[in-house]
Design an enzyme around this catalytic site. Structure first.
Site, short mmCIF file in Angstrom:
data_model
loop_
_atom_site.label_atom_id
_atom_site.label_comp_id
_atom_site.label_asym_id
_atom_site.label_seq_id
_atom_site.Cartn_x
_atom_site.Cartn_y
_atom_site.Cartn_z
N PRO A 264 0.68 -1.36 -0.08
CA PRO A 264 -0.10 0.01 -0.13
C PRO A 264 0.97 1.24 0.19
CG PRO A 264 -0.79 -1.49 1.81
CD PRO A 264 0.71 -2.11 1.21
N GLU A 265 0.68 2.12 -1.01
CA GLU A 265 1.21 3.44 -1.08
C GLU A 265 0.45 4.67 -0.62
OE1 GLU A 265 3.44 3.91 -4.56
OE2 GLU A 265 3.68 1.52 -4.80
#
Ligand SMILES: [Zn+2]
Length: 273
Positions: free
Chosen positions: A2-3
Site C-alpha cells: 500500500p502506498e
C-alpha cells in the site's frame, strides 16, 4: 505494498466508523505486530481509549487517542485493516483484532506478517524523518527542484526514498515517471527545470487520480469494507509484464531492476539518459 493513495483511502474510509468510538478489547494472534511497547502494555493501555482522529503521514496511519498517545500502524507489504461486525467469523491471515464499542471490530489482516504497530507518546522517532507530503500545498515544484540538486541516484530510487518524499513506492514512482516522460535511471540532479515541473505535476496527478479510484488492488490490498480499489486499471506502465505495449506509442514496455525493484517504463516515451 500500500502506498499513499491506498493508505489515504484506508484513513478516509475508516474514520467515520471508528472516530468517536472506544476500544473495548484487543486480541493479538501474532505478537510480532507490536513493535513498541511490550505486548502487555500495548493491550492494557489501549483498552478504554477513545479514538479522536485518524491521520496519515507517508504510508503510516496515526490514530489519536483520548489519553494523548498515538497508535501508529504501518501495513508494510501485505497489511489491510478491515471493518467487521462484532463477533464475525475470523478470516484467514487475521493477526490482530481491535474491538470497538458500537459492535464494530477492526481486523488487521496480514498474510506475510510484516505489518507493524506502535503505541507512543511522540511519533517523531517513527515519522520525523519522512520527506514532504507530495499533495500538500507547500510541496511546490521549486521544493522538488531544490531537493534534487546534486542528487546522484536514479530518479526512480529517489522517488521511493521516504526521506526524500513521503508515500510514494514502486507503483506510483513508475506511473509518475511515465507521465512525465522521464527515464527511471536518469540521475536526480540531471533533470532540467522543465522536467522537474513535469515530474511534480505528474506525481500529484497520479496520486490524486489513484485516491479518486480508492487505491490499486494489485496484490493484497483491500479497502476497510473489504472491497477493492480500481486505480490499477488506470496504470499505464506499473505492474505491466514486459512485452505489453505502451498505451501512448505502442512500443513494448520494458522492465529493469533498480535497487532490487522492478521498474517499468517505455523506452521511447522515456528516452535513455
Ligand atoms: Zn511509449
Amino acid at each position: 505494498m500500500p502506498e499513499l493513495p491506498e493508505v489515504e483511502t484506508i484513513k478516509n474510509e475508516l474514520s467515520p466508523h471508528i472516530v468517536g468510538h472506544y476500544i473495548t478489547g484487543v486480541t493479538l494472534f501474532w505478537n510480532g505486530l507490536v513493535r513498541q511497547p511490550s505486548v502487555e502494555e500495548f493491550r492494557s493501555h489501549l483498552i478504554g481509549q477513545g479514538i479522536t482522529g485518524v491521520a496519515r503521514r507517508g504510508k503510516y496511519l496515526l490514530f489519536s487517542l483520548t489519553g494523548g498517545k498515538k497508535l501508529v500502524i504501518h501495513l508494510k507489504m501485505t497489511g489491510s485493516l478491515l471493518l467487521k461486525p462484532a463477533s464475525s467469523e475470523l478470516g484467514r491471515f487475521i493477526r490482530a483484532i481491535l474491538r470497538l464499542d458500537g459492535e464494530t471490530e477492526l481486523h488487521f489482516r496480514d498474510p506475510r506478517k510484516l505489518g507493524v504497530m506502535w503505541l507512543v507518546e511522540d511519533t517523531d522517532a517513527i515519522v520525523g524523518k519522512l520527506g514532504p507530503e507530495p499533495l500538500e500545498a507547500n510541496f511546490t515544484h521549486q521544493v522538488l527542484a531544490q531537493r534534487l540538486v546534486n542528487r546522484k541516484a536514479p530518479i526512480k530510487a529517489i522517488l521511493c526514498d521516504q526521506t526524500f518524499i513521503a508515500g510514494i513506492g514502486n507503483m506510483y514512482a513508475d506511473e509518475a515517471l511515465f507521465a512525465a516522460g522521464i527515464h527511471p535511471l536518469r540521475l536526480g540532479g540531471s533533470l532540467s527545470q522543465d522536467e522537474v515541473e513535469r515530474l511534480h505535476g505528474a506525481i500529484q496527478q497520479v496520486l490524486w487520480s489513484a485516491i479518486g479510484n480508492k487505491g490499486a488492488s494489485v496484490d493484497t490490498y483491500f479497502r476497510p469494507g473489504g472491497g477493492l480499489g480500481t486505480a490499477h486499471f488506470q496504470f499505464r506502465v506499473a505492474h505491466r509484464l514486459s512485452g505489453k505495449s505502451c498505451p501512448v506509442c505502442g512500443t513494448p514496455i520494458e522492465r529493469i531492476p533498480i535497487r532490487n525493484r522492478g521498474s517499468y517504463f517505455c523506452p521511447k516515451c522515456q528516452p535513455e539518459p
